[in-house]
Design an enzyme around this catalytic site. Structure first.
Site, PDB file in Angstrom:
ATOM      1  N   CYS A  76       0.862  -1.181   0.000  1.00 36.74           N
ATOM      2  CA  CYS A  76       0.000   0.000   0.000  1.00 36.74           C
ATOM      3  C   CYS A  76       0.901   1.235   0.000  1.00 36.74           C
ATOM      4  O   CYS A  76       1.625   1.472   0.963  1.00 36.74           O
ATOM      5  CB  CYS A  76      -0.899  -0.011   1.234  1.00 36.74           C
ATOM      6  SG  CYS A  76      -1.938   1.460   1.405  1.00 36.74           S
ATOM      7  N   ASN A  78       0.231   4.610  -0.040  1.00 38.02           N
ATOM      8  CA  ASN A  78      -0.091   5.650   0.938  1.00 38.02           C
ATOM      9  C   ASN A  78       0.115   5.135   2.357  1.00 38.02           C
ATOM     10  O   ASN A  78       0.521   5.886   3.251  1.00 38.02           O
ATOM     11  CB  ASN A  78      -1.530   6.123   0.746  1.00 38.02           C
ATOM     12  CG  ASN A  78      -1.684   6.995  -0.475  1.00 38.02           C
ATOM     13  OD1 ASN A  78      -0.782   7.731  -0.845  1.00 38.02           O
ATOM     14  ND2 ASN A  78      -2.831   6.915  -1.136  1.00 38.02           N
ATOM     15  N   ASN A 179      -7.257  -4.220  -8.155  1.00 38.53           N
ATOM     16  CA  ASN A 179      -7.785  -2.883  -7.917  1.00 38.53           C
ATOM     17  C   ASN A 179      -8.161  -2.298  -9.276  1.00 38.53           C
ATOM     18  O   ASN A 179      -7.599  -2.689 -10.299  1.00 38.53           O
ATOM     19  CB  ASN A 179      -6.729  -2.002  -7.248  1.00 38.53           C
ATOM     20  CG  ASN A 179      -6.248  -2.592  -5.941  1.00 38.53           C
ATOM     21  OD1 ASN A 179      -6.925  -2.549  -4.923  1.00 38.53           O
ATOM     22  ND2 ASN A 179      -5.047  -3.174  -5.954  1.00 38.53           N
ATOM     23  N   ARG A 198      -9.687  -3.383  -3.888  1.00 42.82           N
ATOM     24  CA  ARG A 198      -9.997  -4.705  -3.353  1.00 42.82           C
ATOM     25  C   ARG A 198      -9.592  -4.726  -1.883  1.00 42.82           C
ATOM     26  O   ARG A 198      -8.665  -4.021  -1.457  1.00 42.82           O
ATOM     27  CB  ARG A 198      -9.268  -5.803  -4.142  1.00 42.82           C
ATOM     28  CG  ARG A 198      -7.771  -5.810  -3.961  1.00 42.82           C
ATOM     29  CD  ARG A 198      -7.120  -7.026  -4.597  1.00 42.82           C
ATOM     30  NE  ARG A 198      -5.690  -7.023  -4.302  1.00 42.82           N
ATOM     31  CZ  ARG A 198      -4.875  -8.018  -4.591  1.00 42.82           C
ATOM     32  NH1 ARG A 198      -5.340  -9.097  -5.201  1.00 42.82           N
ATOM     33  NH2 ARG A 198      -3.592  -7.955  -4.289  1.00 42.82           N
ATOM     34  N   CYS A 207      -5.413   6.103  -3.554  1.00 45.68           N
ATOM     35  CA  CYS A 207      -4.700   4.824  -3.576  1.00 45.68           C
ATOM     36  C   CYS A 207      -3.312   5.097  -4.133  1.00 45.68           C
ATOM     37  O   CYS A 207      -3.173   5.510  -5.289  1.00 45.68           O
ATOM     38  CB  CYS A 207      -5.440   3.802  -4.443  1.00 45.68           C
ATOM     39  SG  CYS A 207      -4.545   2.240  -4.618  1.00 45.68           S
TER      40      CYS A 207
END
Length: 271
Positions: A76, A78, A179, A198, A207
Site C-alpha cells: 500500500c 499511501n 484494484n 480490493r 490509492c
C-alpha cells in the site's frame, strides 16, 4: 489475551489507516476478525486498513499491512508513506531517511522539507496493454499491488463502484482479483484518478499504488509526456509520481498526516 490498544489514526492523501506500534509484540493477538472489527466504520475506529509497525534486524522497522477486511494485503503506497511518517516520529527526528521492509521487499522513504513523505516504489511489472473486460477496455500493471486502469472522459459521471466491482472480481483476467482505477487526463503532466480498492471493496479517497500505476501507464501510452506526473485524487489532495524513462526508479510523494491518537478499550472485544 485481548487488551486495550493504543493506536494512531493517519491519513495519506485521504487513505485512512489505523497505525499500531507492535515492536514489543503486544498486539500480535489481532487476527482477521479483530482487524475487520477495528476498521469497520461507525462501530469501530474506521479505516481503509491497518498498519502494524514491527521490529526488524536489518531495517529501521517492518511494515505489515492489513486490508479493511482483516486480511493481509499487498503493498500500500499511501500506507507506506504513513508508516514512514509514524516510524520517523518514533525515532531520531534528525534522521530524514528511513529504510523499512514490507512483504519481503525493502523500501526507502524520505521526509521532505514541507513535511510530505517521498517513498521509493518497486519496479513495475506485468504491463498489459489494451484488452476488454466485461465490455470495458482496460490496461494493467502491477506496482506492488495489481491495478487495472480504464480511461474515461468524465470521472464525475463514471460509475466507479458498479464497474469497479465487476472488473475487480473478473476471474478470467484477474484470478487473484485486482484494484480498478478510472483515469481522466487533465494535461500533459496531470491526471485525475478514482480507485475501487480490493480488500476495502469500495471506492477510496486515494490509492498510492493506483496513482503510481495510472501515472506510469499514462506515460507508457503517450497520454502524458512529463516524467513527473501530478495525480489529483478523490480527497482533493495531490500526489506526485516521478520516474525515469525506463520506469526502473519510481517515487511516490504526498501528504501523510496524523489525525488523532486514541485507545481502544478492552470492553470493545466483548461486543
Amino acid at each position: 489475551m485481548k487488551r486495550n490498544i493504543l493506536f494512531t489514526k493517519m491519513s495519506g492523501a485521504g487513505n485512512d489507516f489505523i497505525v499500531i506500534d507492535n515492536r514489543d509484540g503486544a498486539y500480535s493477538f489481532l487476527g482477521e476478525a479483530e482487524i475487520r472489527q477495528l476498521c469497520t466504520r461507525r462501530i469501530g475506529i474506521g479505516a481503509d486498513g491497518l498498519l502494524m509497525l514491527e521490529g526488524s534486524e536489518n531495517h529501521d522497522f517492518a511494515m505489515r499491512y492489513y486490508n479493511a477486511d482483516g486480511r493481509l494485503g499487498s503493498m500500500c503506497g499511501n500506507g507506506g508513506r504513513c508508516i514512514a511518517q509514524f516510524g520517523w516520529k518514533l525515532g531520531d527526528a534528525a534522521k530524514k531517511e528511513l529504510k523499512f521492509e514490507a512483504n519481503g521487499n525493502t523500501y526507502f522513504a524520505s521526509v521532505l522539507a514541507d513535511g510530505e513523505i517521498k517513498l521509493n516504489m518497486l519496479v513495475p511489472k506485468d504491463f498489459r496493454d489494451a484488452f476488454s473486460v466485461d465490455g470495458h477496455e482496460c490496461v494493467f500493471v502491477d506496482t506492488g499491488s495489481p491495478h487495472a486502469i480504464l480511461y474515461v472522459e468524465n470521472l464525475d459521471e463514471t460509475h466507479v463502484v458498479e464497474i469497479g466491482q465487476k472488473i475487480r472480481h473478473n476471474q478470467e483476467h484477474f484470478p487473484g482479483g485486482t484494484n480498478v482505477n478510472f483515469v481522466q487526463i487533465l494535461s500533459s503532466e496531470k491526471i485525475r484518478v478514482r480507485t475501487f480498492e480490493r480488500g476495502v471493496e469500495d471506492e477510496t479517497l486515494a490509492c498510492g499504488t493506483g496513482a503510481v500505476a495510472s501515472a506510469l501507464m499514462s506515460y507508457r501510452l503517450g497520454k502524458v509526456s512529463a516524467k513527473s506526473v501530478c495525480v489529483a485524487v478523490q480527497s482533493g489532495d495531490l500526489l506526485t509520481i516521478a520516474f525515469d524513462e525506463e520506469m526502473q526508479h519510481v517515487t511516490l510523494s504526498g501528504p501523510a498526516l496524523e489525525v488523532f491518537q486514541g485507545e481502544v478499550s478492552e470492553s470493545f472485544w466483548h461486543k
